[in-house]
Design a protein around this motif. Structure first.
Motif, PDB file in Angstrom:
ATOM      1  N   THR A  78      45.071  44.916  52.061  1.00 12.29           N
ATOM      2  CA  THR A  78      44.385  45.783  51.113  1.00 12.29           C
ATOM      3  C   THR A  78      44.883  45.393  49.729  1.00 12.29           C
ATOM      4  O   THR A  78      46.088  45.213  49.536  1.00 12.29           O
ATOM      5  CB  THR A  78      44.695  47.267  51.399  1.00 12.29           C
ATOM      6  OG1 THR A  78      44.281  47.563  52.744  1.00 12.29           O
ATOM      7  CG2 THR A  78      43.970  48.183  50.434  1.00 12.29           C
ATOM      8  N   THR A  90      40.283  47.163  47.789  1.00 14.86           N
ATOM      9  CA  THR A  90      39.428  46.462  48.738  1.00 14.86           C
ATOM     10  C   THR A  90      40.264  46.272  49.989  1.00 14.86           C
ATOM     11  O   THR A  90      41.372  45.738  49.937  1.00 14.86           O
ATOM     12  CB  THR A  90      38.961  45.100  48.194  1.00 14.86           C
ATOM     13  OG1 THR A  90      38.250  45.304  46.974  1.00 14.86           O
ATOM     14  CG2 THR A  90      38.053  44.395  49.202  1.00 14.86           C
ATOM     15  N   HIS A  91      39.733  46.751  51.114  1.00 15.56           N
ATOM     16  CA  HIS A  91      40.435  46.690  52.390  1.00 15.56           C
ATOM     17  C   HIS A  91      39.815  45.583  53.241  1.00 15.56           C
ATOM     18  O   HIS A  91      38.626  45.632  53.564  1.00 15.56           O
ATOM     19  CB  HIS A  91      40.332  48.039  53.107  1.00 15.56           C
ATOM     20  CG  HIS A  91      40.959  48.036  54.458  1.00 15.56           C
ATOM     21  ND1 HIS A  91      42.312  47.917  54.647  1.00 15.56           N
ATOM     22  CD2 HIS A  91      40.403  48.132  55.696  1.00 15.56           C
ATOM     23  CE1 HIS A  91      42.575  47.952  55.943  1.00 15.56           C
ATOM     24  NE2 HIS A  91      41.431  48.078  56.599  1.00 15.56           N
ATOM     25  N   TYR A  92      40.615  44.565  53.571  1.00 16.26           N
ATOM     26  CA  TYR A  92      40.165  43.458  54.406  1.00 16.26           C
ATOM     27  C   TYR A  92      40.503  43.816  55.852  1.00 16.26           C
ATOM     28  O   TYR A  92      41.617  43.628  56.323  1.00 16.26           O
ATOM     29  CB  TYR A  92      40.815  42.146  53.949  1.00 16.26           C
ATOM     30  CG  TYR A  92      40.391  41.810  52.543  1.00 16.26           C
ATOM     31  CD1 TYR A  92      39.259  41.032  52.314  1.00 16.26           C
ATOM     32  CD2 TYR A  92      41.080  42.321  51.449  1.00 16.26           C
ATOM     33  CE1 TYR A  92      38.839  40.760  51.013  1.00 16.26           C
ATOM     34  CE2 TYR A  92      40.668  42.056  50.148  1.00 16.26           C
ATOM     35  CZ  TYR A  92      39.550  41.274  49.945  1.00 16.26           C
ATOM     36  OH  TYR A  92      39.136  41.003  48.664  1.00 16.26           O
ATOM     37  N   CYS A  93      39.522  44.380  56.531  1.00 14.91           N
ATOM     38  CA  CYS A  93      39.696  45.039  57.820  1.00 14.91           C
ATOM     39  C   CYS A  93      39.559  44.071  58.992  1.00 14.91           C
ATOM     40  O   CYS A  93      38.815  43.086  58.914  1.00 14.91           O
ATOM     41  CB  CYS A  93      38.630  46.141  57.934  1.00 14.91           C
ATOM     42  SG  CYS A  93      38.892  47.243  59.328  1.00 14.91           S
ATOM     43  N   GLN A  98      34.681  44.505  54.500  1.00 12.38           N
ATOM     44  CA  GLN A  98      35.588  44.692  53.372  1.00 12.38           C
ATOM     45  C   GLN A  98      35.146  45.886  52.533  1.00 12.38           C
ATOM     46  O   GLN A  98      34.482  45.734  51.500  1.00 12.38           O
ATOM     47  CB  GLN A  98      35.643  43.436  52.484  1.00 12.38           C
ATOM     48  CG  GLN A  98      36.071  42.169  53.205  1.00 12.38           C
ATOM     49  CD  GLN A  98      34.936  41.506  53.978  1.00 12.38           C
ATOM     50  OE1 GLN A  98      33.786  41.533  53.582  1.00 12.38           O
ATOM     51  NE2 GLN A  98      35.263  40.906  55.110  1.00 12.38           N
TER      52      GLN A  98
END
Length: 168
Positions: A78, A90-93, A98
């Motif tokens: 994140t 921005t959360h890189y899940c 995202q």
């Protein structure tokens, strides 16, 4: 007379748009400064095993990267950053999307910071599973509480809460 009505209506629309947005720029900067104090390594015990989070300030302090690892799960990241007067993440899940969340409230007394869904990239549809809300509570220099809400089909699907302790 029509000119005054137009100006008043335009002013009201601007005021409503501002009120619907995030906290004021000073609050965003204060919240971001609190996030920067997290630089280091953190751990939490969860029902799924140990959660390990590192925070690193990058790009001359203009972004804070959170790297999240947990047993039996791929790592996620994140990134927190200021965009003018807004605080965003921005959360890189591990789901492959995202989501971007915008800080909506920061309470300097309780040290609670709330984020809400703004938009997402690589989201198959608005109904697809994605992180939708997040909150952080800065308990003290060595303790942090987080809460992440996953949504699917427009409704809350799950909540993950963590109580982190600084290890370095």
């Amino acid at each position: 007379m029509k000119k005054n009505i137009l100006i008043t209506a335009t002013g009201a629309v601007c005021l409503m748009a501002y009120a619907a947005g995030s906290q004021n720029p000073a609050d965003a900067r204060d919240a971001y400064a609190h996030l920067q104090t997290l630089v280091g390594e953190w751990q939490a015990d969860t029902p799924m095993g140990k959660a390990h989070v590192t925070y690193e300030s990058i790009a001359g302090g203009s972004a804070l990267v959170e790297r999240d690892t947990m047993e039996h799960m791929p790592p996620m990241e994140t990134v927190f950053y200021l965009d003018g007067g807004r605080l965003l993440l921005t959360h890189y899940c591990d789901l492959g999307n995202q989501p971007r969340l915008e800080a909506r409230a920061f309470n300097p007394q309780s040290l609670k910071l709330d984020f809400a869904f703004l938009d997402a990239t690589n989201l198959a549809s608005p109904a697809a599973s994605h992180m939708h809300n997040a909150s952080f509570r800065f308990i003290d220099a060595n303790h942090l509480s987080t809460r992440w809400e996953m949504y699917e089909n427009g409704q809350q699907k799950s909540v993950e809460s963590f109580e982190f302790t600084r290890v370095r």
